[in-house]
Design a protein around this motif. Structure first.
Motif, short mmCIF file in Angstrom:
data_model
loop_
_atom_site.label_atom_id
_atom_site.label_comp_id
_atom_site.label_asym_id
_atom_site.label_seq_id
_atom_site.Cartn_x
_atom_site.Cartn_y
_atom_site.Cartn_z
N TRP A 36 0.84 -1.21 0.00
CA TRP A 36 0.00 0.00 0.00
C TRP A 36 0.87 1.25 0.00
N ALA A 37 0.29 2.33 -0.53
CA ALA A 37 0.99 3.62 -0.56
C ALA A 37 -0.03 4.72 -0.80
N ASN A 43 -4.24 13.53 -4.22
CA ASN A 43 -3.79 13.82 -2.85
C ASN A 43 -4.60 13.01 -1.84
N GLU A 44 -3.93 12.41 -0.88
CA GLU A 44 -4.62 11.71 0.19
C GLU A 44 -3.68 11.53 1.38
N LYS A 45 -4.24 11.41 2.57
CA LYS A 45 -3.44 11.21 3.77
C LYS A 45 -3.33 9.73 4.13
N SER A 46 -4.45 9.01 4.01
CA SER A 46 -4.44 7.58 4.31
C SER A 46 -4.25 6.79 3.03
N PRO A 47 -3.28 5.89 2.98
CA PRO A 47 -3.01 5.14 1.74
C PRO A 47 -4.21 4.31 1.29
N TYR A 58 -2.68 -3.16 -9.81
CA TYR A 58 -2.77 -2.08 -8.83
C TYR A 58 -4.17 -1.50 -8.89
N LYS A 59 -4.60 -0.93 -7.79
CA LYS A 59 -5.88 -0.22 -7.77
C LYS A 59 -5.89 0.80 -6.65
N CYS A 60 -6.41 1.99 -6.95
CA CYS A 60 -6.62 3.00 -5.92
C CYS A 60 -8.10 2.99 -5.57
N PHE A 61 -8.41 2.73 -4.31
CA PHE A 61 -9.80 2.68 -3.89
C PHE A 61 -10.32 4.08 -3.55
N GLY A 62 -9.51 5.09 -3.81
CA GLY A 62 -9.96 6.47 -3.64
C GLY A 62 -10.39 7.08 -4.95
N CYS A 63 -9.47 7.12 -5.92
CA CYS A 63 -9.79 7.77 -7.20
C CYS A 63 -10.22 6.78 -8.28
N ARG A 261 2.89 17.68 -15.65
CA ARG A 261 1.88 16.62 -15.61
C ARG A 261 1.80 15.92 -14.25
N GLN A 262 2.96 15.66 -13.63
CA GLN A 262 2.93 14.97 -12.34
C GLN A 262 2.31 15.86 -11.26
N ALA A 263 2.67 17.14 -11.28
CA ALA A 263 2.14 18.07 -10.28
C ALA A 263 0.64 18.25 -10.44
N ILE A 264 0.15 18.24 -11.69
CA ILE A 264 -1.30 18.37 -11.93
C ILE A 264 -2.02 17.19 -11.30
N ARG A 265 -1.48 16.00 -11.48
CA ARG A 265 -2.10 14.81 -10.87
C ARG A 265 -2.09 14.92 -9.34
N THR A 266 -0.94 15.30 -8.80
CA THR A 266 -0.79 15.34 -7.34
C THR A 266 -1.68 16.42 -6.72
N GLN A 267 -1.69 17.61 -7.34
CA GLN A 267 -2.46 18.73 -6.80
C GLN A 267 -3.93 18.66 -7.17
#
Length: 698
Positions: A36-37, A43-47, A58-63, A261-267
């Motif tokens: 997990w990560a 952006n998220e606080k809990s992985p 892989y899967k993100c259960f947030g986005c 591109r990376q910053a757009i994803r992160t922010q």
């Protein structure tokens, strides 16, 4: 495009370790069977970003981002499927020999490659002139330094300078061995013609005495240049761009996107500005999620690029009234593209570049956070102020705002914007709704909105509203009932939702009525749910034995017909698995998840990933929990029975529909009633086998 042979694709996928690949971008920590990560895409606080090494998924259960190792590279780098494969091949030192191209394909590829090569060489040439030549240092570097740019930013964006000479680049290219035709095709060199348009044989540099801004595509390759003159000459264009070419299409490029591109994803937001220096100053000031349309009108291609990385865009407008008016038209396209659009307006006379240099990084960041407002509110306030007390202008302004609202795909957002517009202009909300409906019904509006806008009704007879009537309307719809849980919805669909009895020829027939079309839109499709469950078992446990020498794949394929699914994508996936089994191979989720088709990759990943794992403590405490891995036959039988039960219910619904047809004679009615009786008996038998109901008389 040349194709990579399937055998080589499979080899790359089998070799690539998803933990290593993902680990290049995020720090993974093991928890149970998975790692997990924090998600690299939002952006998220809990992985909530999970990697399953066994399935290479892989899967993100947030986005919701999900896929295999190839999809991850595509998502994180913004590349195509083939480019992602090449990335992995390079990482694991696998040599790619692409399938033979036709002579025409090879020629086209060579032409494009040559233009990329000469553009990259020109970029390096201009960059060296900026930092090493006397003219470049005194004029070009001096100008950039005056604009507040440091050496790190200059090198990061590979800025350069073209000497004030007719043929400096041309001569340097010839000395380096580059062909003139590629210099011409990329627009670096111009052919001089006479009055009749005939080639005079003379060639000269397009860019002379200008600061050079290389334009990169999403993969980081230079495709063109923007160039600013430092001369004070009203007859000379301040900015000059490369012309369209085989590798440069300005409508599909955003300046700074490769770096941002990376910053757009992160922010989770993209800042959209107009000029090169706006991007450079903001990037240097720590706002790295910024791109520019490079002075051109915003295009659909550019909007699709932004949406690839974020659904949120904030437009930073210069404090210039004429410029704002021109930009408003492009911002409507952002709305139509389904983006959430916000706006920041700078003080009159300032643009993002000048303002950040004036107030500094921290105050600039605070300003855009505090001054940001949604685009419709911004536009409404702007046009309302301009209309002032002129009734004619006010009416035109209202219609202008309604045009923008009609481009918003989301019905709830349109509702809120109409309410805001009503309050801003001081006009009755129902009048706005009436005018809005006239607008969206016009052929021109339907074409421009792409069918996104829906009518807003004012009574119970108005379907498809998404918008409640105004408060002064007595026919306001009743509030919606409490939403049902997923279990309640599934149960309602599986076992019927509305009891009804029909008296025909004195015989009372009890049945479960089919929900109306409006109700069906809000209910899960149980057929898809049951089909998905069968497919999930087939994909995940294909090689698992249900009986001696009988695999899950063989068992399911024998239990069901050749084409048991009605959902097109599921049917395609079923056929792929069937062909694999017929070829003597078990369907492999690891390989299927790397399929070239995005819809298949997404489906397999969704089938194969779960957020939660069963704790080993359950076994330690000797508490029994059903595990389909231990009892695959029971899992398969239940899935097949549920699918068959849904099919029976569909036939039952069709029979009840036929029963309601006018003009049936007694014989036809009794025939249909017999079918209904048989179907009900079969339905009850299936329910009893599933253990979901107690049969009558038991």
């Amino acid at each position: 495009m040349a194709r990579i042979p399937k055998e080589l694709v499979d080899h790359i996928i089998q070799t690539a370790d998803i933990v290593e690949v993902v680990g290049d971008f995020v720090q993974l920590k093991r928890k149970g069977q998975n790692l997990w990560a924090p998600c690299p895409f939002h952006n998220e606080k809990s992985p909530s970003f999970s990697v399953n090494p066994a399935k290479s998924l892989y899967k993100c259960f947030g986005c919701g981002k999900a896929g295999g190792v190839v999809q991850f590279v595509m998502d994180v780098e913004g590349t195509s499927y083939v480019e992602a494969l090449k990335y992995l091949a390079k990482k694991y030192a696998i040599e790619i020999e692409e399938e033979e191209k036709t002579p025409q394909q090879q020629l086209e590829q060579n032409e494009r490659d040559s233009q990329f090569i000469v553009s990259d060489w020109a970029k390096n040439h201009y960059h060296k002139l900026l930092l090493n030549s006397e003219e470049g240092m005194s004029i070009g570097y001096g100008y950039l330094k005056e604009r507040g740019l440091n050496l790190t930013t200059i090198q990061q964006f590979e800025l350069g300078y073209s000497l004030d000479s007719w043929d400096d680049l041309l001569k340097a290219a010839e000395t380096a061995g580059y062909e003139k035709k590629y210099l011409e095709k990329t627009g670096l060199v111009v052919t001089k013609t006479d009055d009749q348009g005939q080639d005079t044989g003379r060639r000269y540099d397009r860019f002379r005495g200008r600061v050079m801004f290389p334009i990169h595509n999403i993969s980081g390759r230079v495709v063109g240049f923007g160039a600013r003159t430092l001369k004070r000459d009203d007859k000379m264009a301040k900015y000059l761009n490369s012309p369209e070419s085989d590798i440069y299409h300005k409508s599909d490029v955003l300046y700074g996107l490769f770096q941002a591109r990376q910053a757009i994803r992160t922010q989770e937001v993209c800042y959209l500005v107009e000029g090169y220096l706006d991007v450079l100053s903001l990037y240097q000031g720590g706002i790295k999620n910024v791109v520019a349309s490079s002075g051109t009108s915003l295009t659909e291609g550019q909007i699709r690029l932004i949406k690839r990385y974020s659904d949120n865009v904030t437009v930073l407008y210069d404090g210039d009234a004429a410029g704002i008016k021109a930009s408003l038209r492009g911002t409507d396209l952002l709305l139509e593209g389904g983006l959430n659009v916000r706006v920041v307006l700078f003080p009159d006379g300032d643009d993002p570049d000048s303002y950040i240099r004036k107030v500094g990084d921290k105050r600039f960041t605070d300003y855009i956070e505090n001054q940001s407002q949604d685009f419709i509110s911004f536009k409404t306030t702007l046009v309302a102020r301009e209309a002032s007390n002129d009734p004619v202008k006010k009416a035109e302004a209202i219609r202008d705002v309604l045009h923008s609202i009609a481009k918003v795909p989301d019905a709830i957002k349109r509702q809120v914007f109409l309410q805001q517009t009503s309050a801003t202009f001081g006009i009755d909300e129902q009048v706005l709704i009436t005018e809005y409906n006239k607008l969206v019904k016009s052929p021109a509006a339907k074409q421009s909105s792409g069918g996104n806008a829906g009518n807003y009704g004012n009574g119970a007879g108005s379907a498809n509203t998404g918008y409640p009537p105004s408060s002064n309307n007595s026919s306001r719809q009743a509030p919606a009932a409490r939403p049902m849980s997923d279990e309640e919805e599934a149960e309602m669909l599986m076992y019927g939702g509305h009891e009804a009895t029909v008296e025909i020829l004195g015989v009372g027939v009890s049945y479960q009525s089919t929900p109306s079309e409006a109700e069906q839109e809000d209910l899960p499709d149980m057929l898809k749910v049951c089909e998905r469950e069968v497919l999930r078992l087939l994909v995940l446990y294909s090689s698992l034995e249900v009986e001696t020498e009988v695999s899950v794949a063989a068992y399911l394929l024998n239990q069901l017909e050749e084409a048991p699914f009605k959902t097109p994508l599921f049917a395609e996936m079923w056929e792929i698995c069937r062909q694999e089994l017929l070829a003597g191979r078990f369907p492999d989720a690891r390989l299927l998840a790397q399929n070239e088709r995005a819809d298949i990759r997404s489906l397999i990943t969704d089938l194969a990933t779960e957020r939660y794992e069963l704790s080993p403590n359950w076994r330690t405490k000797e508490i029994y929990v059903f595990n389909e891995v231990d009892m695959p036959k029971l899992a398969c039988d239940n899935a097949v029975l549920r699918l068959n039960k849904v099919h029976v219910q569909r036939e039952l619904d069709r029979a009840m529909e036929r029963l309601r047809l006018p003009g049936l004679d007694d014989a036809e009615m009794f025939e249909i009633l017999g079918q209904i009786k048989n179907l009900k008996q079969l339905d009850n038998q299936l329910a009893g086998m599933l253990g979901t109901v107690i049969p009558r008389g038991a």
